[in-house]
Design a protein around this motif. Structure first.
Motif, PDB file in Angstrom:
ATOM      1  N   GLN A 193     -97.892 -16.234 -41.598  1.00  0.00           N
ATOM      2  CA  GLN A 193     -96.932 -15.337 -42.234  1.00  0.00           C
ATOM      3  C   GLN A 193     -97.324 -13.887 -41.999  1.00  0.00           C
ATOM      4  O   GLN A 193     -96.461 -13.029 -41.764  1.00  0.00           O
ATOM      5  CB  GLN A 193     -96.840 -15.621 -43.731  1.00  0.00           C
ATOM      6  CG  GLN A 193     -95.850 -14.723 -44.455  1.00  0.00           C
ATOM      7  CD  GLN A 193     -95.566 -15.180 -45.862  1.00  0.00           C
ATOM      8  OE1 GLN A 193     -95.575 -16.364 -46.136  1.00  0.00           O
ATOM      9  NE2 GLN A 193     -95.324 -14.246 -46.750  1.00  0.00           N
ATOM     10  N   MET A 221     -87.635 -18.691 -43.248  1.00  0.00           N
ATOM     11  CA  MET A 221     -88.568 -18.857 -42.138  1.00  0.00           C
ATOM     12  C   MET A 221     -89.487 -20.029 -42.430  1.00  0.00           C
ATOM     13  O   MET A 221     -90.154 -20.059 -43.465  1.00  0.00           O
ATOM     14  CB  MET A 221     -89.393 -17.586 -41.937  1.00  0.00           C
ATOM     15  CG  MET A 221     -90.138 -17.554 -40.621  1.00  0.00           C
ATOM     16  SD  MET A 221     -89.004 -17.205 -39.254  1.00  0.00           S
ATOM     17  CE  MET A 221     -89.954 -17.782 -37.863  1.00  0.00           C
ATOM     18  N   TYR A 223     -92.739 -21.993 -41.205  1.00  0.00           N
ATOM     19  CA  TYR A 223     -93.919 -21.710 -40.385  1.00  0.00           C
ATOM     20  C   TYR A 223     -94.646 -22.969 -39.919  1.00  0.00           C
ATOM     21  O   TYR A 223     -95.612 -22.866 -39.160  1.00  0.00           O
ATOM     22  CB  TYR A 223     -94.895 -20.831 -41.167  1.00  0.00           C
ATOM     23  CG  TYR A 223     -94.348 -19.470 -41.517  1.00  0.00           C
ATOM     24  CD1 TYR A 223     -94.227 -18.478 -40.555  1.00  0.00           C
ATOM     25  CD2 TYR A 223     -93.942 -19.175 -42.814  1.00  0.00           C
ATOM     26  CE1 TYR A 223     -93.709 -17.235 -40.874  1.00  0.00           C
ATOM     27  CE2 TYR A 223     -93.429 -17.935 -43.149  1.00  0.00           C
ATOM     28  CZ  TYR A 223     -93.318 -16.960 -42.172  1.00  0.00           C
ATOM     29  OH  TYR A 223     -92.803 -15.741 -42.492  1.00  0.00           O
ATOM     30  N   PHE A 237     -84.907 -20.336 -39.646  1.00  0.00           N
ATOM     31  CA  PHE A 237     -85.561 -20.110 -38.360  1.00  0.00           C
ATOM     32  C   PHE A 237     -86.874 -20.890 -38.310  1.00  0.00           C
ATOM     33  O   PHE A 237     -87.538 -21.078 -39.326  1.00  0.00           O
ATOM     34  CB  PHE A 237     -85.843 -18.625 -38.133  1.00  0.00           C
ATOM     35  CG  PHE A 237     -84.621 -17.762 -38.160  1.00  0.00           C
ATOM     36  CD1 PHE A 237     -83.355 -18.303 -37.965  1.00  0.00           C
ATOM     37  CD2 PHE A 237     -84.719 -16.397 -38.383  1.00  0.00           C
ATOM     38  CE1 PHE A 237     -82.229 -17.519 -37.992  1.00  0.00           C
ATOM     39  CE2 PHE A 237     -83.595 -15.595 -38.412  1.00  0.00           C
ATOM     40  CZ  PHE A 237     -82.340 -16.156 -38.216  1.00  0.00           C
TER      41      PHE A 237
END
Length: 474
Positions: A193, A221, A223, A237
């Motif tokens: 991050q 997001m 990760y 994403f």
């Protein structure tokens, strides 16, 4: 009988009244919808004309070329959006108005809105006017971004609390807020991050003119290397996917860093590789990586090293186990494969600047989950031939790769024979080396990473029009 007939007549009259009221109610609802739609389109037209400076027919200014790599992170002054050509306005309107339109929009409203902005009446269409059966191939390397955002018919929603990943909010001035991590508190502020924040801050500074002037944009997001697990109602994403069918839009992983750093890093790699002639390079395959729960392919590779002098491979670390030996033993037991005695030996580290000492550089799936590995992005500028282990993992640029043009796909059964065949074909060697470098220039150079983010931020600026509720991680 007379009484029964009078009762039937009253029931018929009541049914007629109810049916009439239903029709009137439906007509009122339709009228309200049409009025709301007209107001929405009128407001949209006014907002669009205001943002365009009231001159939609002015000449289109030429797009400025990207800055030099050392300046890719510099923040340019915000440019006004006035001066878009009429054709661009029409194309943008086709996308924008559809976001706010009701499911069955009157053709007259669409035509009136388009004519109000472009000054050109809408061309009549016939029932027989159809789309081409096979669309022409797109030259836009980020066409998947357009396809991803088209699934939202109206406004794209902002990110909201969820169980995977983190919400990222970007302010009009390029400022960034990472909402609290939505899984475990211990994951907050992870290295991925923080690297992603570094990359995004540099990108938003370069693309500040793309951001909306009066509102935020946001997305979710994820990760994890394996990628998102389920579709979400807001933009999601991912930095990689273990299987291509997983939901979400793929974006550059955090280890690309800031575009300016990425450009300088590769300039150094290119300079080092150019000092090493092809004739002096080792005729071996180089691979170094960690052993982890998802490293089955890596163990298969280590087992081959005992029987071939072409392979300079080995584990340099461990992920999720106390030692390389315990990792190898667990993988061998889980997948019921033999582990060679040499598989658990720790191999010496090889710096990236020395990758170009080898003719062949190998990429394998990641150690943790068998998904993507960032190792691949560092191989294209070494002047070597790139070998990729056959796998399902993917990143944002994998779909542009062509086997035997940019790289060569291998596995445990073919890697040795493939390298021997390439060694016997100098023309193929040169073609693959040129193909690897050409792929970096076309898809992974720093300006191309910025282009990827530009496409996403432009889509969000155009389609996200609701003020988000920002959750700040305390």
């Amino acid at each position: 009988l007379a009484s029964r007939g009078a009762s039937n007549a009253r029931q018929h009259d009541n049914s007629t009244v109810v049916a009439t009221m239903r029709c009137v109610w439906a007509a009122l609802v339709a009228a309200a919808c049409a009025a709301a739609q007209n107001e929405a389109v009128a407001a949209l037209v006014a907002k669009y004309k205001k943002s365009a400076g009231g001159s939609p027919a002015a000449p289109t200014p030429a797009r400025q070329p990207e800055a030099a790599p050392r300046d890719v992170a510099a923040a340019p002054a915000r440019q006004p959006v006035a001066g878009r050509a009429a054709t661009n306005d029409a194309a943008n309107l086709n996308d924008v108005v559809g976001l706010f339109a009701w499911p069955k929009k009157p053709r007259t409203v669409w035509a009136a809105a388009k004519a109000a902005i472009t000054g050109q009446p809408d061309a009549p269409r016939t029932f027989h006017a159809r789309r081409p059966s096979a669309p022409a191939p797109s030259t836009n390397i980020n066409d998947d971004v357009d396809a991803y955002f088209k699934k939202w018919r109206r406004v794209v929603p902002h990110c909201a609390p969820l169980m995977q990943g983190s919400c990222v909010y970007v302010a009009p001035n390029g400022g960034i807020v990472h909402a609290r991590d939505m899984s475990l508190a211990k994951n907050a502020g992870s290295s991925k991050q923080m690297l992603a924040d570094l990359q995004l801050r540099a990108v938003s500074a370069s693309l500040q003119s793309v951001l909306p002037e009066d509102r935020w944009v946001s997305w979710n997001m994820v990760y994890t290397a394996a990628g998102p697990t389920k579709p979400r109602p807001w933009p999601t994403f991912a930095i990689g996917k273990r299987e291509p069918h997983r939901p979400g839009l793929l974006m550059p992983n955090p280890f690309f860093g800031a575009p300016s750093w990425w450009a300088r890093h590769n300039l150094l790699q290119i300079a080092a590789s150019q000092k090493r002639s092809w004739a002096t390079r080792l005729k071996k395959v180089l691979y170094r990586g960690a052993c982890g729960p998802g490293a089955r392919a890596r163990l298969e590779l280590m087992n081959l090293a005992e029987s071939s002098n072409l392979l300079d491979v080995g584990f340099t670390g461990v992920d999720g186990f106390p030692s390389i030996q315990s990792c190898v033993d667990a993988l061998a037991k889980k997948h019921e494969i033999r582990a060679a005695p040499s598989a658990s030996r720790r191999a010496p580290h090889v710096a990236q600047t020395n990758y170009s000492q080898y003719r062949y550089l190998l990429h394998l799936p990641g150690a943790a989950t068998g998904s993507y590995s960032r190792n691949l992005q560092y191989l294209w500028t070494q002047g070597s031939i790139v070998l990729v282990w056959n796998q399902t993992a993917t990143e944002f640029y994998y779909r542009h790769l062509q086997n035997d043009v940019h790289y060569v796909v291998v596995d445990a059964a073919t890697i040795v024979q493939t390298v021997e065949a390439i060694e016997a074909d100098p023309a193929r060697q040169e073609r693959l080396r040129r193909g690897a470098r050409a792929f970096y220039d076309a898809h992974l150079a720093a300006p191309r990473l910025i282009d990827r983010w530009r496409a996403v931020l432009e889509a969000l600026a155009l389609r996200q029009d609701v003020e988000p509720c920002v959750e700040i991680n305390q």
